[in-house]
Design a protein around this motif. Structure first.
Motif, PDB file in Angstrom:
ATOM      1  N   ASP A 197      -8.890   4.255 -44.890  1.00 11.27           N
ATOM      2  CA  ASP A 197      -8.804   2.895 -43.804  1.00 11.27           C
ATOM      3  C   ASP A 197      -9.764   2.925 -42.966  1.00 11.27           C
ATOM      4  O   ASP A 197     -10.987   3.563 -42.784  1.00 11.27           O
ATOM      5  CB  ASP A 197      -7.431   3.370 -43.061  1.00 11.27           C
ATOM      6  CG  ASP A 197      -7.482   4.366 -41.963  1.00 11.27           C
ATOM      7  OD1 ASP A 197      -8.507   4.366 -41.168  1.00 11.27           O
ATOM      8  OD2 ASP A 197      -6.755   5.393 -42.187  1.00 11.27           O
ATOM      9  N   THR A 198      -9.735   1.609 -42.131  1.00  6.60           N
ATOM     10  CA  THR A 198     -10.920   1.429 -41.338  1.00  6.60           C
ATOM     11  C   THR A 198     -10.249   1.301 -39.863  1.00  6.60           C
ATOM     12  O   THR A 198     -10.854   0.525 -38.826  1.00  6.60           O
ATOM     13  CB  THR A 198     -11.817   0.044 -41.561  1.00  6.60           C
ATOM     14  OG1 THR A 198     -10.727  -1.111 -41.467  1.00  6.60           O
ATOM     15  CG2 THR A 198     -12.412  -0.079 -42.769  1.00  6.60           C
ATOM     16  N   VAL A 199      -9.357   2.009 -39.649  1.00  5.87           N
ATOM     17  CA  VAL A 199      -8.376   2.112 -38.411  1.00  5.87           C
ATOM     18  C   VAL A 199      -9.151   2.742 -37.280  1.00  5.87           C
ATOM     19  O   VAL A 199      -9.025   2.329 -36.006  1.00  5.87           O
ATOM     20  CB  VAL A 199      -6.938   2.457 -38.398  1.00  5.87           C
ATOM     21  CG1 VAL A 199      -6.411   2.337 -37.294  1.00  5.87           C
ATOM     22  CG2 VAL A 199      -6.437   1.430 -39.607  1.00  5.87           C
ATOM     23  N   ALA A 200     -10.075   3.543 -37.775  1.00  8.34           N
ATOM     24  CA  ALA A 200     -10.737   4.553 -36.731  1.00  8.34           C
ATOM     25  C   ALA A 200      -9.907   5.256 -35.520  1.00  8.34           C
ATOM     26  O   ALA A 200     -10.585   5.495 -34.627  1.00  8.34           O
ATOM     27  CB  ALA A 200     -11.945   3.667 -35.947  1.00  8.34           C
ATOM     28  N   ASP A 201      -8.604   5.664 -35.846  1.00 10.27           N
ATOM     29  CA  ASP A 201      -7.897   6.405 -35.050  1.00 10.27           C
ATOM     30  C   ASP A 201      -8.286   7.707 -34.707  1.00 10.27           C
ATOM     31  O   ASP A 201      -8.170   8.395 -33.786  1.00 10.27           O
ATOM     32  CB  ASP A 201      -6.469   6.315 -35.521  1.00 10.27           C
ATOM     33  CG  ASP A 201      -5.701   5.269 -35.368  1.00 10.27           C
ATOM     34  OD1 ASP A 201      -5.892   4.564 -34.227  1.00 10.27           O
ATOM     35  OD2 ASP A 201      -4.478   5.324 -35.869  1.00 10.27           O
TER      36      ASP A 201
END
Ligand SMILES: CC(=O)SCCNC(=O)CCNC(=O)[C@H](O)C(C)(C)COP(=O)(O)OP(=O)(O)OC[C@H]1O[C@@H](n2cnc3c(N)ncnc32)[C@H](O)[C@@H]1OP(=O)(O)O
Length: 236
Positions: free
Chosen positions: A125-129
């Motif tokens: 993902d690219t959510v970067a959480d």
């Protein structure tokens, strides 16, 4: 109408994929394993559909692989995909169980069942959480793809499946325009650590006192934060 309880819950320590992955058996044999209540247990289905070919194909998961894939609640502009390593199936190999209107974990949908057998998974993902935020406004990082939930069924390990999943994840990340790829790996997981090192990931030292976000697991688990720079014309 049947309700098939699907779902993935993968922790770094997990050993068995609780997934529903049918192979080539005819519809009649599936119906034997559906209880009176209409519930067909994933474990039963996995037993009914044995492995048919050792060939492995890595592709994006489809709704019939796991319903988690159907999740669409992503922050604006973010991407997420689940890759699966499938044995005994080509990209287009699907078959249908009649015209049954299957209901999967609450989502009513007409679906086809893929005859492959999922041997491994990876989420990207690219959510970067789990990456440090940037600037005083604590904005999400962009351009860094994040790998999680990597797992290969026990009997398929040491055959290069995880390596293939990572190579595909890197290609996907590049296609999303990412410059690098990152992950957290349990410090006490030498197999996984070796895997990522051999694929070119480097351990990143977290600055003293910095509170970088970490995956939410048990509080005693310690993580190695690893990253790799991606090159457009080169994936491992
Ligand atoms: C970001 C995350 O999600 S971290 C979580 C990682 N997942 C887990 O720990 C779940 C349980 N473990 C597994 O599912 C598997 O053992 C995995 C995913 C770690 C590895 O999957 P595999 O398909 O067996 O790895 P693959 O065959 O591609 O191995 C590639 C290389 O990784 C290294 N490696 C993999 N497993 C091991 C191991 N148990 N011990 C030492 N090195 C290992 C080796 O260098 C190997 O190359 P080699 O076989 O030529 O020596």
């Amino acid at each position: 109408m049947w309700t098939i309880p699907l779902g993935i819950s993968v922790s770094p320590n997990f050993n068995k994929l609780p997934l529903f992955y049918p192979s080539r058996s005819p519809q009649s044999s599936l119906s034997h394993h559906i209880s009176k209540s209409g519930i067909c247990k994933a474990s039963q289905v996995v037993e009914i559909f044995p492995l048919v070919s050792p060939e492995i194909v890595v592709r994006e998961a489809r709704i019939e692989d796991c319903w988690e894939v159907a999740e669409t609640h992503l922050p604006n502009g973010c991407r997420r995909t689940c890759l699966v390593a499938v044995t005994g199936a080509s990209e287009d190999d699907t078959f249908f169980i009649g015209d049954e209107d299957l209901k999967i974990a609450g989502f009513g949908a007409k679906i086809s069942l893929n005859k492959g057998y999922v041997a491994g998974i990876l989420t990207l993902d690219t959510v970067a959480d789990f990456l440090p935020r940037k600037g005083p406004l604590r904005q999400r990082r962009t351009g860094i793809a994040y790998v999680s939930n990597v797992a290969v069924r026990e009997r398929f390990r040491r055959k290069g499946i995880a390596k293939k999943l990572i190579a595909k994840a890197e290609a996907q990340a590049i296609s999303w325009g990412c410059r690098s790829i990152a992950l957290h790996c349990d410090l006490n997981n030498p197999g996984a650590t070796n895997l990522y090192r051999n694929q070119g990931f480097k351990s990143i030292k977290v600055p003293e006192g910095a509170k970088w976000p970490q995956p939410r697991t048990s509080p005693d688990m310690q993580f190695n934060f690893m990253m790799k720079i991606l090159h457009k014309n080169r994936t491992s």
